[in-house]
Design a protein around this motif. Structure first.
Motif, short mmCIF file in Angstrom:
data_model
loop_
_atom_site.label_atom_id
_atom_site.label_comp_id
_atom_site.label_asym_id
_atom_site.label_seq_id
_atom_site.Cartn_x
_atom_site.Cartn_y
_atom_site.Cartn_z
N MET A 38 6.04 19.24 44.09
CA MET A 38 6.44 20.64 44.05
C MET A 38 6.59 21.17 42.62
N GLU A 39 6.24 22.44 42.45
CA GLU A 39 6.49 23.12 41.19
C GLU A 39 7.99 23.11 40.96
N GLY A 40 8.41 22.82 39.75
CA GLY A 40 9.83 22.73 39.44
C GLY A 40 10.35 21.30 39.50
N PHE A 41 9.55 20.39 40.04
CA PHE A 41 9.89 18.97 40.07
C PHE A 41 9.29 18.33 38.83
N PRO A 42 9.92 17.29 38.25
CA PRO A 42 9.31 16.63 37.08
C PRO A 42 7.87 16.21 37.39
N GLY A 43 6.94 16.66 36.59
CA GLY A 43 5.54 16.35 36.84
C GLY A 43 4.97 17.13 38.01
N GLY A 44 5.64 18.20 38.41
CA GLY A 44 5.20 18.98 39.56
C GLY A 44 3.81 19.56 39.34
N ASP A 45 2.89 19.18 40.20
CA ASP A 45 1.50 19.60 40.06
C ASP A 45 0.70 18.96 41.20
N ARG A 46 -0.57 19.20 41.19
CA ARG A 46 -1.50 18.56 42.13
C ARG A 46 -2.36 17.60 41.33
N TYR A 47 -2.36 16.35 41.74
CA TYR A 47 -3.12 15.31 41.05
C TYR A 47 -4.17 14.76 42.01
N VAL A 48 -5.36 14.55 41.51
CA VAL A 48 -6.43 13.98 42.32
C VAL A 48 -6.94 12.73 41.61
N GLY A 49 -6.89 11.62 42.33
CA GLY A 49 -7.34 10.34 41.78
C GLY A 49 -6.16 9.47 41.38
N VAL A 50 -6.34 8.18 41.53
CA VAL A 50 -5.27 7.21 41.26
C VAL A 50 -4.79 7.31 39.82
N ASP A 51 -5.69 7.37 38.86
CA ASP A 51 -5.28 7.42 37.45
C ASP A 51 -4.48 8.68 37.15
N ALA A 52 -4.84 9.79 37.76
CA ALA A 52 -4.10 11.04 37.56
C ALA A 52 -2.68 10.93 38.11
N VAL A 53 -2.53 10.27 39.25
CA VAL A 53 -1.20 10.09 39.84
C VAL A 53 -0.31 9.26 38.91
N PHE A 54 -0.85 8.15 38.42
CA PHE A 54 -0.05 7.29 37.54
C PHE A 54 0.21 7.94 36.18
N GLY A 55 -0.78 8.62 35.64
CA GLY A 55 -0.64 9.23 34.32
C GLY A 55 0.18 10.51 34.32
N THR A 123 14.14 21.56 44.50
CA THR A 123 13.90 21.47 43.06
C THR A 123 15.04 22.05 42.25
N PHE A 124 15.87 22.89 42.85
CA PHE A 124 17.02 23.43 42.12
C PHE A 124 17.99 22.31 41.73
N LYS A 125 18.19 21.34 42.61
CA LYS A 125 19.08 20.22 42.29
C LYS A 125 18.51 19.39 41.14
N ILE A 126 17.21 19.25 41.11
CA ILE A 126 16.56 18.53 40.02
C ILE A 126 16.78 19.30 38.72
N ALA A 127 16.56 20.62 38.77
CA ALA A 127 16.73 21.47 37.59
C ALA A 127 18.18 21.42 37.07
N GLU A 128 19.14 21.39 37.99
CA GLU A 128 20.54 21.28 37.57
C GLU A 128 20.77 20.00 36.78
N ALA A 129 20.26 18.89 37.28
CA ALA A 129 20.45 17.61 36.60
C ALA A 129 19.76 17.61 35.24
N MET A 130 18.67 18.38 35.11
CA MET A 130 17.94 18.46 33.84
C MET A 130 18.49 19.56 32.94
N ASP A 131 19.52 20.26 33.38
CA ASP A 131 20.14 21.37 32.66
C ASP A 131 19.14 22.50 32.38
N LEU A 132 18.35 22.82 33.39
CA LEU A 132 17.35 23.88 33.27
C LEU A 132 17.76 25.16 33.99
N THR A 133 18.92 25.15 34.63
CA THR A 133 19.39 26.35 35.34
C THR A 133 20.22 27.20 34.40
#
Length: 136
Positions: A38-55, A123-133
């Protein structure tokens, strides 16, 4: 039964992730896996391929979070899909703040391999922990 085999494969994915067994995970993932965080999650994006997921998706979590874990409390299976319901826990290295956030993961499989993963979480809870709110 196909659905029980799929649930076991998904259980194994979470175990291998917790053990940081990248080679084991690579064997579970189809080469062109689609991984959606999800957008707003660390690394939030769409990844295609095993290397993209790990990287992309995994690197962000392992770099910035201590004790990160996904705890699955329930699996629901139908045909070629498994839904995992649970929660995340971890402490952000930059802020020292801990989090507890519920999640639902949709995992799709084909021929015993994971072909698609879609995350749903607060993702709001994640943002709170990252002090992004910000208030106001």
């Amino acid at each position: 039964m196909e659905t029980s085999t799929n649930v076991e494969t998904v259980r194994k994915m979470y175990r291998l992730f917790a053990e940081r067994d990248n080679e084991g995970l690579r064997h579970l993932f189809a080469p062109e896996i689609e991984w959606v965080q999800m957008e707003g999650f660390p690394g939030g994006d769409r990844y295609v391929g095993v290397d993209a997921v790990f990287g992309g998706a995994f690197a962000e979590l392992r770099e910035n979070w201590e004790g990160w874990r996904a705890v699955v409390e329930r699996y629901l299976a139908a045909d070629e899909a498994v839904v995992a319901l649970g929660f995340y826990e971890g402490t952000h290295r930059g802020t020292g703040r801990s989090l507890h956030a519920e999640f639902a993961h949709l995992v799709e499989l084909k021929d015993g391999r994971i072909v698609r993963f879609v995350q749903y979480t607060d993702t709001f809870k994640i943002a709170e922990a990252m002090d992004l709110t910000r208030e106001g």
